[in-house]
Design a protein around this motif. Structure first.
Motif, short mmCIF file in Angstrom:
data_model
loop_
_atom_site.label_atom_id
_atom_site.label_comp_id
_atom_site.label_asym_id
_atom_site.label_seq_id
_atom_site.Cartn_x
_atom_site.Cartn_y
_atom_site.Cartn_z
N TYR A 251 0.81 -1.22 0.00
CA TYR A 251 0.00 0.00 0.00
C TYR A 251 0.85 1.28 0.00
O TYR A 251 0.31 2.38 0.15
CB TYR A 251 -0.96 0.00 1.18
CG TYR A 251 -2.09 -0.99 0.98
CD1 TYR A 251 -3.15 -0.69 0.14
CD2 TYR A 251 -2.06 -2.24 1.60
CE1 TYR A 251 -4.17 -1.60 -0.07
CE2 TYR A 251 -3.08 -3.16 1.39
CZ TYR A 251 -4.13 -2.83 0.55
OH TYR A 251 -5.14 -3.74 0.33
N GLY A 252 2.16 1.13 -0.18
CA GLY A 252 3.01 2.29 -0.37
C GLY A 252 3.33 3.08 0.87
O GLY A 252 3.69 4.26 0.78
N PHE A 253 3.24 2.47 2.05
CA PHE A 253 3.54 3.19 3.28
C PHE A 253 5.04 3.24 3.54
O PHE A 253 5.76 2.26 3.30
CB PHE A 253 2.86 2.53 4.49
CG PHE A 253 1.37 2.60 4.45
CD1 PHE A 253 0.72 3.82 4.53
CD2 PHE A 253 0.61 1.44 4.34
CE1 PHE A 253 -0.67 3.89 4.50
CE2 PHE A 253 -0.77 1.49 4.32
CZ PHE A 253 -1.41 2.72 4.39
N THR A 254 5.52 4.38 4.03
CA THR A 254 6.88 4.53 4.50
C THR A 254 6.85 5.17 5.87
O THR A 254 5.82 5.75 6.27
CB THR A 254 7.73 5.40 3.55
OG1 THR A 254 7.30 6.77 3.66
CG2 THR A 254 7.62 4.94 2.11
N LYS A 255 7.94 5.09 6.58
CA LYS A 255 7.95 5.59 7.96
C LYS A 255 7.74 7.10 8.03
O LYS A 255 7.30 7.62 9.06
CB LYS A 255 9.25 5.20 8.65
CG LYS A 255 10.50 5.91 8.17
CD LYS A 255 11.72 5.48 8.97
CE LYS A 255 12.97 6.24 8.56
NZ LYS A 255 12.87 7.68 8.90
N ASP A 256 8.05 7.83 6.96
CA ASP A 256 7.94 9.28 6.98
C ASP A 256 6.58 9.79 6.50
O ASP A 256 6.38 11.01 6.38
CB ASP A 256 9.04 9.90 6.10
CG ASP A 256 10.43 9.66 6.68
OD1 ASP A 256 10.56 9.67 7.91
OD2 ASP A 256 11.38 9.45 5.89
N ASN A 306 -9.80 4.38 -5.86
CA ASN A 306 -8.43 4.88 -5.88
C ASN A 306 -7.48 3.75 -5.49
O ASN A 306 -7.78 2.97 -4.58
CB ASN A 306 -8.27 6.06 -4.92
CG ASN A 306 -9.25 7.18 -5.22
OD1 ASN A 306 -9.23 7.76 -6.30
ND2 ASN A 306 -10.10 7.49 -4.26
N LYS A 307 -6.36 3.67 -6.14
CA LYS A 307 -5.40 2.61 -5.87
C LYS A 307 -4.12 3.18 -5.28
O LYS A 307 -3.64 4.24 -5.68
CB LYS A 307 -5.08 1.85 -7.16
CG LYS A 307 -6.31 1.24 -7.84
CD LYS A 307 -7.06 0.28 -6.92
CE LYS A 307 -8.28 -0.31 -7.63
NZ LYS A 307 -9.09 -1.17 -6.72
N ALA A 308 -3.57 2.45 -4.33
CA ALA A 308 -2.30 2.85 -3.71
C ALA A 308 -1.14 2.53 -4.65
O ALA A 308 -1.23 1.64 -5.50
CB ALA A 308 -2.12 2.11 -2.39
N THR A 309 -0.05 3.26 -4.48
CA THR A 309 1.16 3.02 -5.25
C THR A 309 2.16 2.28 -4.38
O THR A 309 2.65 2.82 -3.39
CB THR A 309 1.78 4.34 -5.73
OG1 THR A 309 0.82 5.07 -6.50
CG2 THR A 309 3.03 4.08 -6.58
N PRO A 310 2.48 1.03 -4.71
CA PRO A 310 3.41 0.24 -3.88
C PRO A 310 4.80 0.86 -3.83
O PRO A 310 5.19 1.64 -4.69
CB PRO A 310 3.44 -1.12 -4.60
CG PRO A 310 2.20 -1.15 -5.44
CD PRO A 310 1.97 0.26 -5.86
N VAL A 311 5.53 0.50 -2.78
CA VAL A 311 6.94 0.92 -2.64
C VAL A 311 7.78 -0.32 -2.36
O VAL A 311 7.26 -1.37 -1.99
CB VAL A 311 7.13 1.95 -1.50
CG1 VAL A 311 6.40 3.24 -1.80
CG2 VAL A 311 6.66 1.37 -0.16
N GLU A 312 9.07 -0.20 -2.56
CA GLU A 312 9.99 -1.32 -2.31
C GLU A 312 10.70 -1.20 -0.97
O GLU A 312 11.24 -2.19 -0.47
CB GLU A 312 11.01 -1.41 -3.44
CG GLU A 312 10.39 -1.74 -4.79
CD GLU A 312 11.44 -1.89 -5.88
OE1 GLU A 312 12.64 -1.68 -5.58
OE2 GLU A 312 11.07 -2.22 -7.02
#
Length: 465
Positions: A251-256, A306-312
């Motif tokens: 779901y594209g979450f990061t700590k910041d 709406n769709k989330a943008t994944p992260v690595e």
């Protein structure tokens, strides 16, 4: 000729001038009439009222303003120190009368807050509307000693005390959420990065999300953070850290990130929010009152998916904030030191004493020995009457803190909140954080996790005093 023209013009000016004055006078007279039935309090009257037990000062604004947000153009956020709350918004809530007796709930609120007919009552707002609406409601119920006050006068005087919850920004008003969506940087969001709006609810999009959600929000099915058991007994327990990491990246979450979690049922929003905090997202908030708050503010829902943008890369270790969750082992160790640790059971009384399991899919009844009853709702495992207002916003913290005090719950100790499986206490945990309690956590496995292990002791019946 000139003289006649001047006289004529002068007469016309006088006539039109008188007509204009007449209209203004009528408007002023109408305004005066609308206020004449209520006394208008000045600041000195409010100061005196706060010291007199025969008076009660009532904040009629949205509870977000009572909590600390600067709404309606007020110069200082927060409430008059010593005031209670009875929001005009509560009067406009539409409820299913088969499930909720609205008038009964409002009457109980009046009684709890000491707003009684024998008192002199000062009702204040910042928009000139809320206090009048509550006054009309009280007048119809037979209240007579009503005063109106403009809280802007109080807020503009820095010498007069106002108070707010330490972490009020953790639960966000609909208007602030709207500003964020519109690309603005409102109060407390000035330094926010990568703001995401999330709709949390159980099931696929068609279950709730597709029917209408906060604009720009993407959907998270709560089954992803707590997968259902693949074999009996049926239960939903919080996923392991590796699974939660996969969900975060998907779901594209990061700590910041800064995340605002919303939903039709706020309980699911708080569940996802606390898990995101556990994972390590630095700034996680919840829309106070959920979807109801949004629509009552006059904003439209959208049905676009709406769709989330994944992260690595999450950008940090997961879990980044492990103290949010107490494991089974940590809970057992804590129960051995009651002078430092309290397991607060936030279920219904019937669940606590073993009269009901609270769940259709779980038949074990009882409680964890050593746990202390900490309230939740009055009816079932989806109710939070003791912590919510009728519009699903956070209840005045003094009221549930007072309930805890009567139960002997010492908020200076470590409080570990438990319910059935972590949903109810996710909301209660967040409210406790809003108030400023620091040594708190969630025993996420809750009663279901505890009672499914036959080696764990349980007990039933009313606790011995």
């Amino acid at each position: 000729m000139k003289k006649a023209l001047i006289i004529t013009l002068s007469l016309m000016m006088v006539i039109f001038g008188l007509a204009g004055c007449s209209n203004d006078d009528k408007k002023q007279e109408a305004n005066n009439d609308s206020k004449s039935e209520y006394n208008i309090a000045d600041t000195q009257k409010v100061e005196d009222a706060l010291k007199d037990e025969s008076w009660v000062v009532v904040d009629t604004r949205l509870n977000d303003a009572f909590n600390g947000w600067k709404l309606d153009g007020i110069s200082r956020g927060g409430r008059i120190k010593g005031a209670v709350d009875f929001s005009a918004n509560w009067l406009n809530v539409e409820v299913d009368e088969k499930k909720v007796n609205k008038e009964e709930v409002l009457n109980e609120a009046l009684e709890t807050k000491g707003i009684t007919k024998d008192k002199n009552i000062v009702l204040y707002d910042a928009n000139g509307k809320d206090s009048k609406e509550v006054a009309e409601y009280l007048k119809e119920k037979g209240f007579n000693n009503l005063y109106l006050y403009d809280v802007n006068k109080w807020a503009d005087d820095d010498k007069l005390p106002m108070e707010k919850y330490k972490n009020y920004q953790l639960i966000v008003p609909a208007s602030i959420t709207k500003d964020v969506i519109d690309g603005k940087k409102p109060e407390s969001f000035e330094n926010a990065k990568n703001i995401k709006i999330v709709e949390a609810s159980w099931g696929e999009e068609k279950t709730s999300y597709a029917k209408g959600h906060i604009p720009t929000s993407f959907h998270i099915n709560t089954d992803e953070i707590e997968p259902p058991a693949v074999e009996p007994p049926m239960m939903w327990m919080l996923a392991d850290d590796e699974t939660l990491k996969s969900v975060a990246l998907k779901y594209g979450f990061t700590k910041d990130d800064t995340v605002i979690v919303t939903g039709e049922e706020p309980m699911s929003s708080y569940r996802v929010a606390t898990v995101l905090r556990y994972i390590g997202v630095n700034d996680v908030r919840v829309l106070n009152g959920g979807t109801m708050a949004w629509t009552m503010a006059g904003y439209e829902l959208e049905t676009t998916s709406n769709k989330a943008t994944p992260v690595e890369d999450f950008g940090g270790v997961i879990p980044g904030n492990p103290d949010v969750i107490d494991t089974m082992e940590e809970t057992k160790e804590g129960l051995k030191t009651p002078d430092k640790f309290t397991l607060v059971d936030n279920r219904t009384w019937d669940e606590y004493i073993g009269k009901s399991s609270g769940y259709s899919y779980h038949d074990k009844m009882g409680r964890v020995p050593g746990s202390v009853f900490g309230y939740a709702g009055k009816t079932d495992s989806y109710s939070l009457d003791y912590f919510r207002n009728i519009d699903k916003t956070m209840r005045n913290a003094n009221e549930f803190l007072d309930l805890w005090k009567k139960q002997g719950i010492d908020t200076t100790k470590h409080l570990s909140f438990m319910c059935g499986s972590g949903w109810r206490v996710a909301e209660i945990y967040t409210y406790s954080d809003v108030v400023g309690l620091e040594d708190i956590s969630i025993f996420s496995d809750g009663w279901i996790g505890w009672s499914n292990d036959s080696s764990n002791p349980t007990e039933t019946g009313e606790p011995k005093k």
